[in-house]
Design an enzyme around this catalytic site. Structure first.
Site, PDB file in Angstrom:
ATOM      1  N   ASP A  56       0.827  -1.211   0.000  1.00  0.00           N
ATOM      2  CA  ASP A  56       0.000   0.000   0.000  1.00  0.00           C
ATOM      3  C   ASP A  56       0.861   1.261   0.000  1.00  0.00           C
ATOM      4  O   ASP A  56       1.859   1.341   0.723  1.00  0.00           O
ATOM      5  CB  ASP A  56      -0.903   0.006   1.242  1.00  0.00           C
ATOM      6  CG  ASP A  56      -1.826   1.210   1.269  1.00  0.00           C
ATOM      7  OD1 ASP A  56      -2.810   1.222   0.509  1.00  0.00           O
ATOM      8  OD2 ASP A  56      -1.553   2.156   2.039  1.00  0.00           O
ATOM      9  N   TYR A  61       2.269  10.453   0.016  1.00  0.00           N
ATOM     10  CA  TYR A  61       3.305  10.007   0.939  1.00  0.00           C
ATOM     11  C   TYR A  61       4.654  10.530   0.451  1.00  0.00           C
ATOM     12  O   TYR A  61       5.144  10.171  -0.617  1.00  0.00           O
ATOM     13  CB  TYR A  61       3.362   8.477   1.015  1.00  0.00           C
ATOM     14  CG  TYR A  61       2.148   7.816   1.650  1.00  0.00           C
ATOM     15  CD1 TYR A  61       1.164   8.558   2.304  1.00  0.00           C
ATOM     16  CD2 TYR A  61       1.995   6.444   1.603  1.00  0.00           C
ATOM     17  CE1 TYR A  61       0.067   7.954   2.882  1.00  0.00           C
ATOM     18  CE2 TYR A  61       0.891   5.825   2.185  1.00  0.00           C
ATOM     19  CZ  TYR A  61      -0.067   6.586   2.821  1.00  0.00           C
ATOM     20  OH  TYR A  61      -1.157   5.958   3.386  1.00  0.00           O
ATOM     21  N   TRP A 211      -5.560   0.601   8.351  1.00  0.00           N
ATOM     22  CA  TRP A 211      -4.286   1.320   8.466  1.00  0.00           C
ATOM     23  C   TRP A 211      -3.971   1.616   9.929  1.00  0.00           C
ATOM     24  O   TRP A 211      -4.864   1.782  10.732  1.00  0.00           O
ATOM     25  CB  TRP A 211      -4.267   2.588   7.630  1.00  0.00           C
ATOM     26  CG  TRP A 211      -5.270   3.677   7.911  1.00  0.00           C
ATOM     27  CD1 TRP A 211      -6.467   3.877   7.303  1.00  0.00           C
ATOM     28  CD2 TRP A 211      -5.121   4.763   8.836  1.00  0.00           C
ATOM     29  NE1 TRP A 211      -7.095   5.000   7.797  1.00  0.00           N
ATOM     30  CE2 TRP A 211      -6.285   5.566   8.727  1.00  0.00           C
ATOM     31  CE3 TRP A 211      -4.122   5.144   9.735  1.00  0.00           C
ATOM     32  CZ2 TRP A 211      -6.495   6.722   9.508  1.00  0.00           C
ATOM     33  CZ3 TRP A 211      -4.312   6.291  10.502  1.00  0.00           C
ATOM     34  CH2 TRP A 211      -5.486   7.055  10.383  1.00  0.00           C
ATOM     35  N   PRO A 213      -2.842  -0.325  12.441  1.00  0.00           N
ATOM     36  CA  PRO A 213      -3.559  -1.225  13.348  1.00  0.00           C
ATOM     37  C   PRO A 213      -2.960  -1.330  14.748  1.00  0.00           C
ATOM     38  O   PRO A 213      -3.592  -1.882  15.652  1.00  0.00           O
ATOM     39  CB  PRO A 213      -3.467  -2.574  12.616  1.00  0.00           C
ATOM     40  CG  PRO A 213      -2.204  -2.474  11.825  1.00  0.00           C
ATOM     41  CD  PRO A 213      -2.139  -1.048  11.373  1.00  0.00           C
ATOM     42  N   THR A 290      10.254  -0.483  10.812  1.00  0.00           N
ATOM     43  CA  THR A 290      11.521   0.193  10.564  1.00  0.00           C
ATOM     44  C   THR A 290      12.674  -0.792  10.436  1.00  0.00           C
ATOM     45  O   THR A 290      13.814  -0.383  10.241  1.00  0.00           O
ATOM     46  CB  THR A 290      11.829   1.191  11.701  1.00  0.00           C
ATOM     47  OG1 THR A 290      11.829   0.489  12.960  1.00  0.00           O
ATOM     48  CG2 THR A 290      10.782   2.303  11.744  1.00  0.00           C
ATOM     49  N   ASN A 298       5.735  -8.961  13.189  1.00  0.00           N
ATOM     50  CA  ASN A 298       4.343  -8.652  12.893  1.00  0.00           C
ATOM     51  C   ASN A 298       3.711  -9.714  11.998  1.00  0.00           C
ATOM     52  O   ASN A 298       2.526 -10.034  12.130  1.00  0.00           O
ATOM     53  CB  ASN A 298       4.238  -7.285  12.232  1.00  0.00           C
ATOM     54  CG  ASN A 298       4.483  -6.136  13.191  1.00  0.00           C
ATOM     55  OD1 ASN A 298       4.354  -6.283  14.399  1.00  0.00           O
ATOM     56  ND2 ASN A 298       4.858  -4.985  12.661  1.00  0.00           N
TER      57      ASN A 298
END
Length: 347
Positions: A56, A61, A211, A213, A290, A298
């Site tokens: 996404d 951005y 988004w 979450p 990061t 995750n």
């Protein structure tokens, strides 16, 4: 990785998808990260290696740099990787440099395609509601882009329930392609979507992508009531989204997340992600990171099975109150609830 259909479409998306909010680091996005080059490529490959098939991004951005970096990486990867992008936010100083007008959407889609180095965008979202452009114009523009082959599916993001329904009605009345998805903010701390957006998604067949979450890291377990702003976090660098209206409630939720995580020997973030993945209409949860280690941790969330006791304790500490007319309907309409009703009580 597991895959789910995106709403009533036939498109299969990974239950965990990758966000590129941190690619580029221009302007306010510098408070998150400034990933590019080999670093960004390693993070993309980490997600692809875990089975992610949806990435996404958005035109705003880092002023388009996120799309440009992603496009450069994907040029040498599997061409069937799905890309989601968005348009609507202001991206210049001109009077037509924002909004959901036909002029703006078509121009921004074509610009995004150039930055991504692709001939189509798989899922194209209207990033925010535009109350000054007729919904008929917006839906016609999306339909045009689909028929031209520039986008495959259309969606919306950050809409209210009535705004989505107005858009769906406009598309169906004119026989335009309709939204198949909405991208929303939805977490254990922020469950407002259960009032209207999730019931609407169940009823209308919209696949939900989520988004932030983990609430910009606030549900990761790294932030506590003793250290509410963790060193090195985006909050420490001035990032203020999402808003937290009740800090005491946030820390109660974090306490329970930490307890559940300890029972499963996982991280609090994985519990937060697993809870979100179990909610009605959710097709995919967008995760950022990061480091490769953070992404890998995750990604393990889709294997985590929360027990009924886990879900009950998480629901007890986070369930929002029934607002009108939901409290009235819960008393008098519950025997005739449909599939989309009563989501607040479906934990």
């Amino acid at each position: 990785m597991k895959y789910r259909t995106l709403g009533r479409s036939g498109l299969k998306v990974s239950v965990l998808s990758m966000g590129t909010f941190s690619f580029g680091g221009q302007g306010p996005f510098a408070a998150i990260a400034a990933q590019s080059g080999d670093e960004a490529a390693r993070l993309v490959d980490c997600c692809l290696d875990h089975g992610v098939n949806l990435i996404d991004t958005a035109n705003m951005y880092s002023n388009g740099l996120s799309e440009e970096i992603l496009g450069g990486i994907l040029a040498s990867r599997d061409p069937d990787i799905l890309v989601s992008s968005k348009a609507r936010m202001r991206i210049g100083e001109g009077p037509n440099d924002e909004g959901a007008s036909r002029w703006h959407l078509i121009r921004e889609c074509e610009r995004s395609l150039k930055r991504l180095g692709r001939d189509h965008i798989d899922i194209y979202h209207i990033h925010e509601w535009d109350g000054q452009t007729p919904v008929e114009e917006t839906m016609e523009a999306l339909d045009t882009l689909i028929r031209q082959g520039k986008i495959r599916y259309a969606g919306c993001s950050n809409y209210t329930g009535w705004q989505i329904m107005k858009s769906l009605m406009a598309s169906e009345r004119a026989n335009f392609q309709r939204f198949v998805t909405q991208q929303i903010h939805y977490t254990l701390e922020a469950r407002e979507a259960e009032y209207e957006l999730l019931p609407l998604s169940v009823d209308q067949g919209l696949g939900v992508t989520v988004w932030s979450p983990i609430a910009a890291g606030l549900l990761s377990g790294k932030h506590t009531r003793d250290t509410p702003i963790a060193a090195g976090s985006r909050q420490a660098r001035g990032w203020s989204e999402p808003p937290i209206r009740d800090m005491a409630r946030l820390w109660r939720i974090v306490d329970v997340l930490t307890e559940v995580a300890a029972r499963h020997e996982v991280e609090a973030a994985q519990v937060a992600l697993a809870w979100t993945l179990g909610r009605p209409a959710v097709s995919s949860v967008i995760v950022g990171g990061t480091s490769e280690a953070q992404f890998a941790a995750n990604m393990a969330a889709f294997d985590l099975e929360l027990t009924d006791a886990d879900l009950a304790s998480l629901d007890e500490v986070s369930r929002p109150p029934l607002i009108y007319p939901l409290w009235h309907q819960s008393q008098f309409a519950a025997p005739r609830y449909g599939a989309g009703d009563g989501i607040l009580k479906s934990s």
